[in-house]
Design a protein around this motif. Sequence first.
Motif, PDB file in Angstrom:
ATOM      1  N   ILE A  61      23.500   5.124  16.070  1.00  0.00           N
ATOM      2  CA  ILE A  61      24.262   4.651  14.760  1.00  0.00           C
ATOM      3  C   ILE A  61      25.363   3.813  15.102  1.00  0.00           C
ATOM      4  CG2 ILE A  61      25.374   5.117  12.718  1.00  0.00           C
ATOM      5  CD1 ILE A  61      23.751   7.835  12.880  1.00  0.00           C
ATOM      6  N   TYR A  62      25.139   2.549  14.788  1.00  0.00           N
ATOM      7  CA  TYR A  62      26.454   1.685  15.338  1.00  0.00           C
ATOM      8  C   TYR A  62      27.191   1.057  14.057  1.00  0.00           C
ATOM      9  CZ  TYR A  62      23.910   1.571  19.456  1.00  0.00           C
ATOM     10  OH  TYR A  62      23.151   1.808  20.519  1.00  0.00           O
ATOM     11  N   THR A  63      28.441   0.536  14.025  1.00  0.00           N
ATOM     12  CA  THR A  63      29.278   0.192  12.870  1.00  0.00           C
ATOM     13  C   THR A  63      29.706  -1.116  13.208  1.00  0.00           C
ATOM     14  OG1 THR A  63      31.173   1.102  13.688  1.00  0.00           O
ATOM     15  CG2 THR A  63      29.895   2.395  12.200  1.00  0.00           C
ATOM     16  N   GLN A  64      29.724  -2.091  12.316  1.00  0.00           N
ATOM     17  CA  GLN A  64      30.041  -3.690  12.481  1.00  0.00           C
ATOM     18  C   GLN A  64      30.580  -4.240  11.157  1.00  0.00           C
ATOM     19  OE1 GLN A  64      29.957  -5.868  15.188  1.00  0.00           O
ATOM     20  NE2 GLN A  64      31.389  -6.787  13.836  1.00  0.00           N
ATOM     21  N   ASN A  65      32.177  -4.597  11.237  1.00  0.00           N
ATOM     22  CA  ASN A  65      32.525  -5.019  10.105  1.00  0.00           C
ATOM     23  C   ASN A  65      32.198  -6.840   9.999  1.00  0.00           C
ATOM     24  OD1 ASN A  65      34.348  -5.623  12.461  1.00  0.00           O
ATOM     25  ND2 ASN A  65      35.741  -6.516  10.883  1.00  0.00           N
ATOM     26  N   TYR A  66      32.439  -7.302   8.888  1.00  0.00           N
ATOM     27  CA  TYR A  66      32.140  -8.761   8.465  1.00  0.00           C
ATOM     28  C   TYR A  66      33.205  -8.933   7.626  1.00  0.00           C
ATOM     29  CZ  TYR A  66      29.675  -7.678   4.363  1.00  0.00           C
ATOM     30  OH  TYR A  66      29.487  -7.360   3.077  1.00  0.00           O
ATOM     31  N   SER A  67      33.579 -10.557   7.600  1.00  0.00           N
ATOM     32  CA  SER A  67      34.491 -11.184   6.740  1.00  0.00           C
ATOM     33  C   SER A  67      33.998 -11.864   5.280  1.00  0.00           C
ATOM     34  CB  SER A  67      35.437 -12.198   7.350  1.00  0.00           C
ATOM     35  OG  SER A  67      34.459 -13.150   8.273  1.00  0.00           O
ATOM     36  N   ASN A  68      32.830 -12.236   5.441  1.00  0.00           N
ATOM     37  CA  ASN A  68      32.278 -12.906   4.450  1.00  0.00           C
ATOM     38  C   ASN A  68      30.780 -13.006   4.460  1.00  0.00           C
ATOM     39  OD1 ASN A  68      31.754 -15.503   5.906  1.00  0.00           O
ATOM     40  ND2 ASN A  68      33.700 -15.839   5.764  1.00  0.00           N
ATOM     41  N   ARG A  69      30.233 -13.679   3.510  1.00  0.00           N
ATOM     42  CA  ARG A  69      28.799 -13.542   3.599  1.00  0.00           C
ATOM     43  C   ARG A  69      28.063 -14.373   4.724  1.00  0.00           C
ATOM     44  NH1 ARG A  69      25.009 -13.900  -0.921  1.00  0.00           N
ATOM     45  NH2 ARG A  69      23.260 -15.116  -0.367  1.00  0.00           N
ATOM     46  N   GLN A  70      28.542 -15.547   5.122  1.00  0.00           N
ATOM     47  CA  GLN A  70      28.127 -16.276   6.169  1.00  0.00           C
ATOM     48  C   GLN A  70      28.242 -15.487   7.322  1.00  0.00           C
ATOM     49  OE1 GLN A  70      25.775 -19.010   6.121  1.00  0.00           O
ATOM     50  NE2 GLN A  70      25.493 -18.435   8.099  1.00  0.00           N
ATOM     51  N   ASP A  71      29.329 -14.738   7.702  1.00  0.00           N
ATOM     52  CA  ASP A  71      29.689 -13.962   8.725  1.00  0.00           C
ATOM     53  C   ASP A  71      28.929 -12.814   8.865  1.00  0.00           C
ATOM     54  OD1 ASP A  71      31.366 -13.251  11.144  1.00  0.00           O
ATOM     55  OD2 ASP A  71      32.298 -11.714  10.032  1.00  0.00           O
ATOM     56  N   LEU A  72      28.447 -12.189   7.550  1.00  0.00           N
ATOM     57  CA  LEU A  72      27.340 -11.088   7.643  1.00  0.00           C
ATOM     58  C   LEU A  72      25.929 -11.551   8.241  1.00  0.00           C
ATOM     59  CD1 LEU A  72      26.642  -8.309   6.907  1.00  0.00           C
ATOM     60  CD2 LEU A  72      26.094  -8.916   4.692  1.00  0.00           C
ATOM     61  N   ILE A  73      25.757 -12.596   7.722  1.00  0.00           N
ATOM     62  CA  ILE A  73      24.390 -13.282   8.017  1.00  0.00           C
ATOM     63  C   ILE A  73      24.301 -13.479   9.461  1.00  0.00           C
ATOM     64  CG2 ILE A  73      22.660 -15.267   7.679  1.00  0.00           C
ATOM     65  CD1 ILE A  73      23.683 -15.537   4.964  1.00  0.00           C
ATOM     66  N   ASP A  74      25.047 -13.941  10.089  1.00  0.00           N
ATOM     67  CA  ASP A  74      25.432 -14.570  11.333  1.00  0.00           C
ATOM     68  C   ASP A  74      25.440 -13.145  12.487  1.00  0.00           C
ATOM     69  OD1 ASP A  74      25.394 -17.043  10.635  1.00  0.00           O
ATOM     70  OD2 ASP A  74      27.748 -17.328  11.126  1.00  0.00           O
ATOM     71  N   LYS A  75      26.141 -12.144  11.940  1.00  0.00           N
ATOM     72  CA  LYS A  75      26.268 -10.910  12.767  1.00  0.00           C
ATOM     73  C   LYS A  75      24.948 -10.313  12.621  1.00  0.00           C
ATOM     74  CE  LYS A  75      31.110 -10.648  13.082  1.00  0.00           C
ATOM     75  NZ  LYS A  75      32.533  -9.896  12.638  1.00  0.00           N
ATOM     76  N   VAL A  76      24.279 -10.297  11.502  1.00  0.00           N
ATOM     77  CA  VAL A  76      22.994  -9.547  11.496  1.00  0.00           C
ATOM     78  C   VAL A  76      21.946 -10.028  12.361  1.00  0.00           C
ATOM     79  CG1 VAL A  76      20.849  -9.031   9.959  1.00  0.00           C
ATOM     80  CG2 VAL A  76      23.192  -8.603   9.100  1.00  0.00           C
ATOM     81  N   LYS A  77      21.958 -11.448  12.442  1.00  0.00           N
ATOM     82  CA  LYS A  77      21.007 -12.398  13.105  1.00  0.00           C
ATOM     83  C   LYS A  77      21.335 -12.063  14.628  1.00  0.00           C
ATOM     84  CE  LYS A  77      19.778 -16.058  10.257  1.00  0.00           C
ATOM     85  NZ  LYS A  77      20.079 -17.780  10.480  1.00  0.00           N
ATOM     86  N   GLU A  78      22.826 -11.736  15.007  1.00  0.00           N
ATOM     87  CA  GLU A  78      22.817 -11.420  16.436  1.00  0.00           C
ATOM     88  C   GLU A  78      22.477  -9.832  16.839  1.00  0.00           C
ATOM     89  OE1 GLU A  78      27.377 -11.523  17.043  1.00  0.00           O
ATOM     90  OE2 GLU A  78      27.254 -13.793  16.406  1.00  0.00           O
ATOM     91  N   PHE A  79      22.321  -8.948  15.923  1.00  0.00           N
ATOM     92  CA  PHE A  79      22.049  -7.728  16.296  1.00  0.00           C
ATOM     93  C   PHE A  79      20.357  -7.844  16.177  1.00  0.00           C
ATOM     94  CE2 PHE A  79      26.193  -5.823  15.425  1.00  0.00           C
ATOM     95  CZ  PHE A  79      26.050  -4.774  16.018  1.00  0.00           C
TER      96      PHE A  79
END
Length: 335
Positions: A61-79
């Motif tokens: 189980i991992y946790t990750q914060n994000y700042s906005n919609r595009q940041d969320l999309i980018d970070k999910v793609k990174e994972f």
Amino acid sequence: MKNKAIVHIMNKKRMNAPDIKVDLDAMEELWNKYGINNIIFYKGEKVDYSHLISKLEKYGIYTQNYSNRQDLIDKVKEFNEKFEVIFVYTALELMINISNTLRQELGLKVSDNPNIFRDKSIQRKLLQENNKELGIKFLKGEPEKLDIDEIEKEIGYPFIMKPVNGVQSSGVVKITKRSDFEDYISNYKDFHDRLKARGIENKELIVEEFIDGNLYTLDYFVTDKGKVIFSKPAQEILGIDFGINDYFVVARVASKKVEDDLEGTGLKKFIEDTIKACGVRNTFVHHEFKLTSKGKLKTIELNGRFGGGRVDLFKEAYDMNLFEMLLNPKVEPGE
């Protein structure tokens, strides 16, 4: 080969609520039984979970914060570079559409109309057009443009009024006479402003025929091919059942009796026909429906997530982890 993972979209309120323990227990079980990782994304500044991080990561189980919609999309793609993300889930109704967007970004299948779970009128329209047996009479429009004469002619009393994209049972009212309609419309601006303060911009209302009978729910998963993986039905006891003109939930009941009440009603076919008519794909669904006094099943609404409290309820009642439906266990409703 990359390890598989489920992405969960939350917010800080959800992460600090008692339900988070239920969520984490379900995720831990997925890790122990199937080796499935779970990645929790939440908006805002990083929360210091240092006392929990090492324990959680031992269970995938991992946790990750994000700042906005595009940041969320980018970070999910990174994972997704590190893991094979097999699904994106949210328990938050206001995050349903972004979870669909994320699935599309990852090349995962979504429903034919991704907005179907936020705009309840789409559900009504598709059911009426594609399977009249499943549909009911309804109208929609902006509050000031709804014509009570047309409503009385096309639908008749009693009828239900509710926001097109509300949350839970907010704004759902049974109208039994013209003065009820007039009161609802005159008070709607205040209600609209309260919804807007919660991040919901609702400009239209649905007016639909009243369906009698007890309210039941069924949570299930629909594969990308349209196959339905069932859990168990539950019954909801509402304020309206006690003579209060409000549809808030008083109690949720999951039991063998509820299954017996629905035995022989054609529940499985009803669900499958509804999913086909609405073009729903690759999603969990919380399906609210009524068994009428004439023995017919009628949809109240579909939601693209588990119903409130269902993860805990079904674990307690059936030792069932609802997330396992994603992995195609053979669980069938009473039929």
